[in-house]
Design a protein around this motif. Structure first.
Motif, short mmCIF file in Angstrom:
data_model
loop_
_atom_site.label_atom_id
_atom_site.label_comp_id
_atom_site.label_asym_id
_atom_site.label_seq_id
_atom_site.Cartn_x
_atom_site.Cartn_y
_atom_site.Cartn_z
N LEU A 95 0.76 -1.25 -0.21
CA LEU A 95 0.00 0.04 -0.09
C LEU A 95 1.02 1.36 -0.02
O LEU A 95 0.52 2.17 -0.79
N ALA A 96 1.98 1.14 0.92
CA ALA A 96 2.70 2.33 0.83
C ALA A 96 3.24 2.65 -0.50
O ALA A 96 3.69 3.88 -0.72
N ARG A 97 3.98 1.44 -1.11
CA ARG A 97 4.55 2.02 -2.16
C ARG A 97 3.64 2.35 -3.52
O ARG A 97 4.04 3.24 -3.98
N ALA A 98 2.36 1.99 -3.45
CA ALA A 98 1.57 2.72 -4.38
C ALA A 98 1.05 3.80 -4.03
O ALA A 98 1.01 4.87 -5.22
N TRP A 99 1.01 4.18 -2.77
CA TRP A 99 0.90 5.77 -2.33
C TRP A 99 1.82 6.63 -2.55
O TRP A 99 1.74 7.61 -3.28
N VAL A 100 3.11 6.08 -2.26
CA VAL A 100 4.36 7.06 -2.58
C VAL A 100 4.41 7.20 -4.24
O VAL A 100 4.83 8.42 -4.69
N ALA A 101 4.24 6.12 -5.10
CA ALA A 101 4.31 6.33 -6.56
C ALA A 101 3.01 7.17 -6.94
O ALA A 101 2.92 7.39 -8.21
N GLY A 102 2.03 7.56 -6.38
CA GLY A 102 0.74 8.22 -6.87
C GLY A 102 -0.01 7.53 -7.43
O GLY A 102 -1.24 8.00 -8.22
N GLU A 103 -0.01 5.98 -7.26
CA GLU A 103 -1.07 5.18 -7.97
C GLU A 103 -2.27 4.90 -7.16
O GLU A 103 -3.33 4.63 -7.75
N ILE A 104 -2.38 5.34 -5.85
CA ILE A 104 -3.51 5.55 -5.23
C ILE A 104 -3.64 6.69 -4.54
O ILE A 104 -2.38 7.33 -4.06
N ASP A 105 -4.63 7.44 -4.29
CA ASP A 105 -4.70 8.82 -3.52
C ASP A 105 -6.19 8.98 -2.96
O ASP A 105 -7.07 7.74 -2.77
N VAL A 106 -6.40 9.89 -2.45
CA VAL A 106 -7.71 10.28 -1.71
C VAL A 106 -8.37 11.46 -2.01
O VAL A 106 -7.58 12.61 -2.19
N GLU A 107 -9.49 11.61 -2.35
CA GLU A 107 -10.34 12.83 -2.43
C GLU A 107 -11.03 13.21 -1.32
O GLU A 107 -11.86 12.26 -0.84
N GLY A 108 -11.03 14.25 -0.82
CA GLY A 108 -11.65 14.49 0.48
C GLY A 108 -10.76 14.50 1.67
O GLY A 108 -9.52 14.78 1.64
N ASP A 109 -11.42 14.18 2.78
CA ASP A 109 -10.59 14.34 4.31
C ASP A 109 -9.84 13.13 4.18
O ASP A 109 -10.28 11.81 4.63
N LEU A 110 -8.54 13.12 4.22
CA LEU A 110 -7.69 12.12 4.64
C LEU A 110 -7.86 11.57 6.03
O LEU A 110 -7.52 10.21 5.88
N TYR A 111 -7.92 12.30 6.99
CA TYR A 111 -8.10 11.78 8.32
C TYR A 111 -9.20 10.76 8.36
O TYR A 111 -9.09 9.78 8.92
N GLU A 112 -10.29 11.43 7.76
CA GLU A 112 -11.60 10.48 7.83
C GLU A 112 -11.47 9.16 6.99
O GLU A 112 -12.01 8.18 7.63
N LEU A 113 -10.69 9.34 6.05
CA LEU A 113 -10.62 8.09 5.23
C LEU A 113 -9.73 7.05 6.19
O LEU A 113 -10.03 5.69 6.07
N LEU A 114 -8.54 7.46 6.48
CA LEU A 114 -7.81 6.53 7.37
C LEU A 114 -8.57 6.13 8.73
O LEU A 114 -8.26 5.10 9.11
N ASP A 115 -9.29 6.84 9.18
CA ASP A 115 -10.02 6.68 10.33
C ASP A 115 -10.88 5.55 10.09
O ASP A 115 -11.36 4.30 10.77
N ARG A 116 -11.86 5.62 8.87
CA ARG A 116 -12.75 4.86 8.43
C ARG A 116 -12.08 3.28 8.11
O ARG A 116 -12.53 2.37 8.38
N LEU A 117 -10.96 3.52 7.26
CA LEU A 117 -10.34 2.23 6.93
C LEU A 117 -9.38 1.50 8.23
O LEU A 117 -9.10 0.40 7.86
N SER A 118 -9.05 2.17 8.98
CA SER A 118 -8.29 1.69 10.20
C SER A 118 -8.98 0.37 10.58
O SER A 118 -8.16 -0.70 10.90
N GLY A 119 -10.24 0.26 10.94
CA GLY A 119 -11.03 -0.88 11.49
C GLY A 119 -10.83 -2.08 10.22
O GLY A 119 -10.78 -3.33 10.59
N VAL A 120 -10.97 -1.66 8.99
CA VAL A 120 -10.84 -2.67 7.99
C VAL A 120 -9.54 -3.44 7.89
O VAL A 120 -9.26 -4.73 7.56
N LEU A 121 -8.61 -2.28 7.69
CA LEU A 121 -7.15 -2.67 7.75
C LEU A 121 -6.39 -3.47 8.96
O LEU A 121 -5.54 -4.33 8.70
N TRP A 122 -6.53 -3.05 10.00
CA TRP A 122 -5.84 -3.25 11.17
C TRP A 122 -6.56 -3.99 12.27
O TRP A 122 -6.02 -4.91 13.11
N GLU A 123 -7.93 -3.85 12.42
CA GLU A 123 -8.64 -4.36 13.61
C GLU A 123 -9.52 -5.51 13.45
O GLU A 123 -10.37 -5.43 12.33
N ARG A 124 -9.49 -6.40 14.07
CA ARG A 124 -10.54 -7.30 14.10
C ARG A 124 -11.86 -6.96 14.72
O ARG A 124 -11.99 -6.31 15.47
#
Length: 433
Positions: free
Chosen positions: A60-89
């Motif tokens: 994921l990090a390599r794709a972000w650094v390369a600009g292959e993935i990006d965010v439209e809108g609030d970056l904090y909200e996206l990270l907060d929403r995804l945190s349960g999906v990516l890291w938490e059971r």
């Protein structure tokens, strides 16, 4: 590849065991997911190939650094929403990164491979750490790691950190500015150390000289600051000369393990212990203990992580290790306290200031985003994207209590029956020690 977004969403939900809480837009223009809130954009199928070959944070990090993935809108909200999906059971579901590491579900990666195409992954984008030599946390390798993170240009750090040039958690008051909060943090450290005129202070990992200048100017201390970054040292020396404090402060490019001119009355270590490494924590504590006078105080300001049920299974964050802080490690708060005690210190006070770091990081991100074009010119698009992601994600981690930050005040207690000035009660922040 018609409707790639729906196919990606379905795959993510199969792996995570639950709905994807953000809208997804794919390279073919298709969209899928909730209509409200931020949008995760997959600009190029190469991002999927990175995930196939490096499932988890590094892909994921390599794709972000390369600009292959990006965010439209609030970056904090996206990270907060995804945190349960990516890291938490959650319930019967599993974190997506947990699933990607699980051999029983790796067959699902075949669907991702069909979306990604059969080509091998592109090479890692620039700014990834490469060519680390020698065992971890040797003097040579530590110097390489520090140089990777800190020797990227003082102008860039000025842009992000602001005039205070303090690269650690500030200490916030209501309606305070970043500069005021950093000044208050430095003063909190000085008061905890009970600094007074003529005291010798060793500032371990002195950065751009802010703590050294504060201690000398406001408290009359004589300070030695050590750093492994030549750019930091040059910047600090100029600041010190401009302040007229060259007779009170010495800045050295030196490993803290090589400091041999103790004893000191006090030692400050602010945001440096994260670079020490778990296998070196005891050596770190022993060195600081040996450099202090009897009755001397050490203030260790350090980021901590939550303890793991199985500490032997703990893994260093792949993104942080590859792109941000090479060889950096976080220790649970209890382990840090025990290590200080095992070295002979008496721990007098522990203050947790986790929420303060989230506020600090949000201000740094705001500085970066406000001067984005200039930041890109000063470093590179990849490096600027690294910083934006790591600071925003760290802010969310502090807010969710995945990581914390603590100040440990410890004393090299004099022998039994003797008295020392460090034992006198001192009041700060309504706390008597």
């Amino acid at each position: 590849m018609a409707d790639a977004a729906s196919r990606l969403t379905t795959l993510a939900e199969e792996l995570a065991g639950g709905p994807l809480p953000v809208r997804l837009r794919a390279w073919d223009g298709s969209e899928s997911g909730p209509k409200e809130g931020p949008v995760l954009i997959v600009r190029d199928r190469r991002a999927l190939r990175r995930l196939v070959w490096k499932p988890g944070e590094l892909g994921l990090a390599r794709a972000w650094v390369a600009g292959e993935i990006d965010v439209e809108g609030d970056l904090y909200e996206l990270l907060d929403r995804l945190s349960g999906v990516l890291w938490e059971r959650s319930g019967e579901g599993r974190g997506l990164l947990d699933a990607a590491r699980d051999p029983r579900v790796r067959a699902a990666i075949g669907s991702l491979l069909r979306l990604a195409g059969p080509l091998p992954p592109p090479p890692p984008p620039a700014e990834e750490v490469r060519g680390r030599s020698g065992g971890s946390h040797t003097r040579r390798r530590d110097k390489q790691a520090i140089s990777h993170h800190y020797d990227v240009g003082n102008d860039f750090y000025e842009l992000v950190l602001g005039p205070s040039m303090v690269y650690s958690c500030a200490y916030w008051s209501p309606d305070g500015t970043l500069e005021e909060a950093q000044r208050d943090k430095l003063d909190l450290v000085a008061r905890k150390l009970n600094l007074k005129e003529g005291d010798r202070l060793l500032d371990v990992g002195c950065g751009w000289g802010s703590m050294a200048i504060h201690a000398a100017r406001e408290y009359g201390a004589r300070v030695v600051g050590v750093t492994l970054s030549r750019e930091q040292a040059a910047y600090a020396r100029k600041r010190i000369a401009d302040e007229g404090l060259t007779d009170r402060i010495e800045i050295r490019v030196q490993d803290y393990r090589d400091v041999a001119d103790g004893p000191y009355d006090a030692i400050s270590s602010i945001g440096m212990a994260e670079h020490v490494g778990a296998v070196k924590y005891r050596e770190y504590a022993d060195v600081l203990y040996g450099l202090l006078k009897p009755g001397g105080r050490v203030l260790n300001h350090q980021i901590s992580r939550r303890p793991e049920p199985d500490e032997e299974a703990y893994e260093i964050d792949a993104f942080i290790d590859a792109y941000v802080f090479p060889d950096g490690e976080l220790s649970p708060m209890g382990r840090t306290l025990t290590t200080l005690e095992d070295a002979g210190f008496e721990v007098r006070d522990v203050e947790a200031i986790r929420e303060h770091y989230a506020l600090t990081l949000r201000r740094w991100v705001a500085n970066l985003e406000r001067e984005w074009d200039r930041a890109v010119r000063l470093v590179s698009p990849g490096r600027a994207r690294i910083w934006r992601l790591y600071m925003a994600a760290s802010a969310v981690s502090f807010e969710r209590n995945r990581i914390g930050v603590n100040q440990f005040l410890a004393v090299k207690t004099p022998e039994s029956g003797r008295s020392g000035t460090a034992l006198r009660p001192r009041v700060w922040n309504e706390t008597t020690v």
